[in-house]
Design a protein around this motif. Structure first.
Motif, PDB file in Angstrom:
ATOM      1  N   VAL A 150      56.136  32.098  29.526  1.00  0.00           N
ATOM      2  CA  VAL A 150      56.562  31.775  28.163  1.00  0.00           C
ATOM      3  C   VAL A 150      55.509  30.872  27.529  1.00  0.00           C
ATOM      4  O   VAL A 150      55.308  29.742  27.968  1.00  0.00           O
ATOM      5  CB  VAL A 150      57.936  31.081  28.158  1.00  0.00           C
ATOM      6  CG1 VAL A 150      58.453  30.947  26.736  1.00  0.00           C
ATOM      7  CG2 VAL A 150      58.938  31.856  29.015  1.00  0.00           C
ATOM      8  N   ASP A 189      55.452  29.478  24.608  1.00  0.00           N
ATOM      9  CA  ASP A 189      56.073  28.362  23.884  1.00  0.00           C
ATOM     10  C   ASP A 189      57.561  28.388  24.186  1.00  0.00           C
ATOM     11  O   ASP A 189      58.276  29.275  23.726  1.00  0.00           O
ATOM     12  CB  ASP A 189      55.824  28.480  22.387  1.00  0.00           C
ATOM     13  CG  ASP A 189      56.426  27.323  21.587  1.00  0.00           C
ATOM     14  OD1 ASP A 189      57.019  26.409  22.204  1.00  0.00           O
ATOM     15  OD2 ASP A 189      56.304  27.336  20.349  1.00  0.00           O
ATOM     16  N   PHE A 190      58.029  27.413  24.956  1.00  0.00           N
ATOM     17  CA  PHE A 190      59.429  27.363  25.371  1.00  0.00           C
ATOM     18  C   PHE A 190      60.324  26.806  24.261  1.00  0.00           C
ATOM     19  O   PHE A 190      61.526  26.661  24.445  1.00  0.00           O
ATOM     20  CB  PHE A 190      59.547  26.505  26.641  1.00  0.00           C
ATOM     21  CG  PHE A 190      60.679  26.906  27.566  1.00  0.00           C
ATOM     22  CD1 PHE A 190      60.775  28.187  28.076  1.00  0.00           C
ATOM     23  CD2 PHE A 190      61.639  25.978  27.939  1.00  0.00           C
ATOM     24  CE1 PHE A 190      61.808  28.553  28.920  1.00  0.00           C
ATOM     25  CE2 PHE A 190      62.678  26.324  28.792  1.00  0.00           C
ATOM     26  CZ  PHE A 190      62.762  27.615  29.288  1.00  0.00           C
ATOM     27  N   PHE A 244      63.938  27.856  23.269  1.00  0.00           N
ATOM     28  CA  PHE A 244      65.015  27.653  24.225  1.00  0.00           C
ATOM     29  C   PHE A 244      65.807  26.365  23.967  1.00  0.00           C
ATOM     30  O   PHE A 244      66.695  26.014  24.742  1.00  0.00           O
ATOM     31  CB  PHE A 244      64.473  27.674  25.652  1.00  0.00           C
ATOM     32  CG  PHE A 244      64.110  29.064  26.116  1.00  0.00           C
ATOM     33  CD1 PHE A 244      64.976  29.810  26.887  1.00  0.00           C
ATOM     34  CD2 PHE A 244      62.895  29.628  25.754  1.00  0.00           C
ATOM     35  CE1 PHE A 244      64.650  31.089  27.293  1.00  0.00           C
ATOM     36  CE2 PHE A 244      62.550  30.913  26.158  1.00  0.00           C
ATOM     37  CZ  PHE A 244      63.435  31.646  26.922  1.00  0.00           C
ATOM     38  N   TYR A 304      61.639  21.461  23.451  1.00  0.00           N
ATOM     39  CA  TYR A 304      60.564  22.134  24.180  1.00  0.00           C
ATOM     40  C   TYR A 304      59.412  22.590  23.288  1.00  0.00           C
ATOM     41  O   TYR A 304      58.524  23.314  23.760  1.00  0.00           O
ATOM     42  CB  TYR A 304      61.117  23.371  24.887  1.00  0.00           C
ATOM     43  CG  TYR A 304      62.185  23.130  25.918  1.00  0.00           C
ATOM     44  CD1 TYR A 304      61.975  22.296  27.013  1.00  0.00           C
ATOM     45  CD2 TYR A 304      63.428  23.772  25.823  1.00  0.00           C
ATOM     46  CE1 TYR A 304      62.943  22.097  27.979  1.00  0.00           C
ATOM     47  CE2 TYR A 304      64.409  23.583  26.784  1.00  0.00           C
ATOM     48  CZ  TYR A 304      64.162  22.744  27.856  1.00  0.00           C
ATOM     49  OH  TYR A 304      65.125  22.553  28.807  1.00  0.00           O
ATOM     50  N   ARG A 364      55.820  27.524  29.721  1.00  0.00           N
ATOM     51  CA  ARG A 364      56.600  27.436  30.954  1.00  0.00           C
ATOM     52  C   ARG A 364      56.675  28.808  31.600  1.00  0.00           C
ATOM     53  O   ARG A 364      56.770  29.822  30.908  1.00  0.00           O
ATOM     54  CB  ARG A 364      58.005  26.919  30.677  1.00  0.00           C
ATOM     55  CG  ARG A 364      58.852  26.742  31.931  1.00  0.00           C
ATOM     56  CD  ARG A 364      60.176  26.075  31.612  1.00  0.00           C
ATOM     57  NE  ARG A 364      59.991  24.737  31.098  1.00  0.00           N
ATOM     58  CZ  ARG A 364      60.786  23.708  31.389  1.00  0.00           C
ATOM     59  NH1 ARG A 364      61.787  23.873  32.221  1.00  0.00           N
ATOM     60  NH2 ARG A 364      60.576  22.530  30.845  1.00  0.00           N
ATOM     61  N   HIS A 404      68.901  28.020  31.106  1.00  0.00           N
ATOM     62  CA  HIS A 404      67.624  28.626  31.479  1.00  0.00           C
ATOM     63  C   HIS A 404      66.744  27.710  32.321  1.00  0.00           C
ATOM     64  O   HIS A 404      65.752  28.167  32.885  1.00  0.00           O
ATOM     65  CB  HIS A 404      66.843  29.037  30.222  1.00  0.00           C
ATOM     66  CG  HIS A 404      67.498  30.127  29.434  1.00  0.00           C
ATOM     67  ND1 HIS A 404      68.481  29.885  28.507  1.00  0.00           N
ATOM     68  CD2 HIS A 404      67.314  31.470  29.453  1.00  0.00           C
ATOM     69  CE1 HIS A 404      68.872  31.025  27.969  1.00  0.00           C
ATOM     70  NE2 HIS A 404      68.190  32.008  28.523  1.00  0.00           N
TER      71      HIS A 404
END
Length: 274
Positions: A37, A39-40, A43, A49, A54, A216
């Motif tokens: 990922v 750009d988290f 989430f 985030y 990640r 997640h």
């Protein structure tokens, strides 16, 4: 009195012989791919985030209940093996299929009695149609969405059941899968309208709660974070409370299905938890 004692003893022996033994229970963790990922941020809708990359795992699970098997989630599609694909903030990778992993432990696709789906997103449904002989267990609201409003690519993954060639049992609330309380599909709406989690009661490990996408990451669990792309924020938070309440009441082991550290709470494949 002597005759009565003998009769009572014989009755107890007969009862003992007639009493059914508990079914063998085992739980395997299965590799269903990885997601890089970039750009988290999406989430968390409270910006926890933003800008952080990640890597997360995509895990699936096999439950043995006596002679029956339940496959929980079916991961990314097998077409990604050797051909990573990037979409939005995700890069998807696959190294093996569910069928190959099942072959390793001597389980054939036609031995899978149930395919249970936590929710309709691509990384949980990619190999579902590889098990057309199984009865599909899926949240009723998600099933309705798949049949009516979800993209054709998602409908294609469920073609054996949409086409009527395979049996589907939409799960409206909770569902005691085998009727003995050992495996329960739990209503946890919010991430999608019909999102579900899975509770498995093992004889040695005890209660294990598989999250679907209720959470997640560990921080998501600790802080009660809600992804910006969830279907309903209020339902998500209510499901957070229910999930954590079940964990407290049953002293359950939590497996966040995208959290590598949680997945490692279970033995490495091909070993199983019991």
């Amino acid at each position: 009195m002597h005759r009565l004692a003998l009769a009572a003893g014989a009755a107890l022996m007969l009862m003992g012989q007639a009493a059914p033994s508990d079914p063998e229970m085992r739980l395997w963790r299965l590799d269903c791919g990885t997601l890089e990922v970039s750009d988290f941020g999406p989430f968390s809708d409270t910006r926890d985030y933003d800008g952080q990359p990640r890597d997360i795992v995509d895990s699936c699970y096999l439950v043995k209940h006596g002679a029956d098997y339940l496959l929980w989630d079916t991961g990314l599609p097998a077409s990604l093996i050797g051909k990573p694909a990037t979409e939005w903030v995700f890069t998807y990778r696959m190294t093996t299929t569910l069928r190959d992993q099942l072959r390793t432990i001597g389980v054939k696709p036609d031995q899978i009695r149930y395919v249970g789906i936590s929710h309709y997103h691509d990384d949980h449904t990619g190999q579902a149609r590889d098990f057309p002989g199984a009865t599909l267990l899926i949240g009723a609201q998600d099933w309705e969405a798949i049949r009516t409003v979800r993209p054709q690519s998602e409908r294609d993954r469920f073609q054996p059941w949409i086409g009527g060639g395979a049996k589907v049992e939409p799960v409206d609330k909770d569902r005691d899968v085998f009727g003995d309380g050992s495996v329960t599909i739990l209503a946890m709406p919010g991430h999608t309208p019909g999102h579900r989690a899975l509770l498995v009661k093992l004889p040695r490990m005890g209660n294990v709660l598989l999250s679907g996408d209720q959470f997640h990451a560990q921080e998501s669990y600790d802080k009660g974070l809600v992804p910006a792309f969830n279907f309903d924020r209020t339902d998500t938070l209510a499901s957070h409370d229910r999930f954590k309440g079940i964990v407290r009441s049953l002293k359950a082991t939590v497996i966040i299905q995208h959290e590598a550290a949680d997945v490692k709470k279970l033995p490495a494949f091909p070993k199983s938890a019991e």
